[in-house]
Design a protein around this motif. Sequence first.
Motif, PDB file in Angstrom:
ATOM      1  N   PHE A 134      -8.667   9.269 -12.239  1.00 46.32           N
ATOM      2  CA  PHE A 134      -7.351   8.936 -11.079  1.00 46.32           C
ATOM      3  C   PHE A 134      -7.912   7.536 -10.539  1.00 46.32           C
ATOM      4  O   PHE A 134      -7.208   6.723 -10.010  1.00 46.32           O
ATOM      5  N   ILE A 135      -9.229   7.459 -10.052  1.00 45.60           N
ATOM      6  CA  ILE A 135      -9.487   5.973  -9.371  1.00 45.60           C
ATOM      7  C   ILE A 135      -9.495   4.925 -10.514  1.00 45.60           C
ATOM      8  O   ILE A 135      -9.003   3.738  -9.947  1.00 45.60           O
TER       9      ILE A 135
ATOM     10  N   GLY B 186      -3.631  -1.131  -8.456  1.00 42.93           N
ATOM     11  CA  GLY B 186      -3.832  -2.147  -7.528  1.00 42.93           C
ATOM     12  C   GLY B 186      -3.948  -3.591  -8.101  1.00 42.93           C
ATOM     13  O   GLY B 186      -3.354  -4.300  -7.634  1.00 42.93           O
TER      14      GLY B 186
ATOM     15  N   ALA C 286      -6.033   4.078 -10.176  1.00 43.58           N
ATOM     16  CA  ALA C 286      -5.777   3.731  -9.094  1.00 43.58           C
ATOM     17  C   ALA C 286      -6.542   1.934  -9.002  1.00 43.58           C
ATOM     18  O   ALA C 286      -5.378   1.159  -8.659  1.00 43.58           O
TER      19      ALA C 286
ATOM     20  N   ILE D 267       1.874   1.786  -3.468  1.00 48.27           N
ATOM     21  CA  ILE D 267       0.830   1.942  -4.393  1.00 48.27           C
ATOM     22  C   ILE D 267       0.616   3.712  -4.162  1.00 48.27           C
ATOM     23  O   ILE D 267       0.554   4.338  -5.194  1.00 48.27           O
ATOM     24  N   THR D 268       0.668   3.922  -2.892  1.00 41.38           N
ATOM     25  CA  THR D 268       0.045   5.252  -2.496  1.00 41.38           C
ATOM     26  C   THR D 268       1.195   6.376  -3.156  1.00 41.38           C
ATOM     27  O   THR D 268       1.083   7.279  -3.750  1.00 41.38           O
TER      28      THR D 268
ATOM     29  N   LEU E 154       0.752   6.643  -6.971  1.00 40.83           N
ATOM     30  CA  LEU E 154      -0.440   7.385  -7.344  1.00 40.83           C
ATOM     31  C   LEU E 154      -0.151   8.959  -7.031  1.00 40.83           C
ATOM     32  O   LEU E 154      -0.575   9.713  -7.792  1.00 40.83           O
ATOM     33  N   ALA E 155       0.645   9.082  -5.870  1.00 34.79           N
ATOM     34  CA  ALA E 155       0.800  10.690  -5.628  1.00 34.79           C
ATOM     35  C   ALA E 155       1.633  10.996  -6.771  1.00 34.79           C
ATOM     36  O   ALA E 155       1.528  12.145  -7.188  1.00 34.79           O
TER      37      ALA E 155
ATOM     38  N   SER F 212       0.820  -1.269  -0.152  1.00 36.98           N
ATOM     39  CA  SER F 212      -0.016  -0.006  -0.047  1.00 36.98           C
ATOM     40  C   SER F 212       0.880   1.397  -0.184  1.00 36.98           C
ATOM     41  O   SER F 212       0.509   2.250  -0.640  1.00 36.98           O
TER      42      SER F 212
ATOM     43  N   MET G 239      -0.537  11.843  -9.807  1.00 36.11           N
ATOM     44  CA  MET G 239      -1.206  12.886  -9.500  1.00 36.11           C
ATOM     45  C   MET G 239      -0.321  14.304  -9.783  1.00 36.11           C
ATOM     46  O   MET G 239      -0.689  15.303 -10.536  1.00 36.11           O
TER      47      MET G 239
END
Lengths: 188, 247
Positions: A174-175, A182, A178, A150-151, A154-155, A147, A158
């Motif tokens: 964005f979702i 995932g 994600a 992944i975070t 993703l950051a 996680s 963004m």
Amino acid sequence: MIYLELFLTFFQIGLFTFGGGASMIPIIQQEVVSNGWLTEEQLLQYIAISESTPGPIAINMATFIGSTQGGILGSVLATLGVVLPSFIIILLIAAIFTRFAQYAGVQTVLKTIRPVVVGMIIAAGAYLVVTAIGIQNYTSISFDLRSVIITAVLALIMILYKLIFKKQIPVIAFILVAASVGLVAYII
Amino acid sequence: MQKFKTLLSLFFTYFKIGLFTFGGGYAMIALIEENVVNKKQWITKDELADIVTIAESTPGPIAVNCSTYVGYKIGGVLGSAIATLGCILPSFIIIYAISLVFDWFMGMTYVQYAFNGIKCAVGLIILRQGFKMFKSFKKTALSIICFIVALVGILLINFFAIDFSTVFFVLAGGIVGLFVYILDVVKNRRKEKAEARQALNLNTEADQIIEISDAEAINNAEVSDTATASQNKASNDEKNQKGGNTL
């Protein structure tokens, strides 16, 4: 009495969310988790669904939680509860206090509420990020390495999107990104 | 019949607005403008701007606030109820349908994988929203203190699992705002009073100056009286008369 509780909780949420959208997240997070209606994990899922379906997020969350806690009647009551405060207030303004927003007092009070709300939203966002990577409170800290990665990815996406396209990546896009990240991370 | 048609039109216009706005909030304003201002001409562009200000100043989702307001303008209390219902019904139907199949949906392994990614995105989306809003308020000493207290307070409450409602932060912000407003009013009133008093003082001073100058004029007249009595008798009479008049 779950119906009354749903109605009252969401009435309170509807009454104290200034600035729309994200401002209800901190309050909903606390109310819903402390009531034992959702786990932190479920809360994240519900927010994701509410963000990626049409309509105001407050209504979506109310309907969603109402439905899973009290069926169709629960969802009607929770939705009614979250809408009713603004409905009553706007009706009063439209009918009686037509110059409401122009009163100096109203604007001064809002000027101090707004930074509070922004602080609450950033805190809620930060807390949701930490929850996602495995820290819930001081008693349960367990980093989930996948996680965390992944975070971070993703950051980065963004920020890069903002730098390259000069605008923010749309929430739904964005979702979806994600979800793909995932899938990749957990299939490998 | 005409009224029925209007109400129906209100309902479907807001149903459409509720159905096609993702993410809520300000994304809705463009759609509201297109439908309610340009197409239906229920309100003017200026009125919409007013409604946005009102929606920002009152709790609740902006789309709901707008539908209630416009609904009331067009069709009274019934109109506002119908417009609001139209606005929230799409969300309600869609989410209710999703909630029925959600557990089954989440039971699928690949969906779980996808949601493991999505759950990391949610906090980032909220954070981004927060930073965007951070730019929108005026930075004064007071507003920054309010911001920091709320930020740190909520973080501590969450981390230490303290039982303290976040609602109190909003309430406290409102009370501080009210206090600032009252202080402003008192300060302004005091300032006005001081100005009024100063103006009054200036007036009495001016009166005194006039009195002094009059007295001097009379003295001068008397002096000149004794010195050149016969020559200036006529003008002396005039001066004395003037002094008497002003006195």
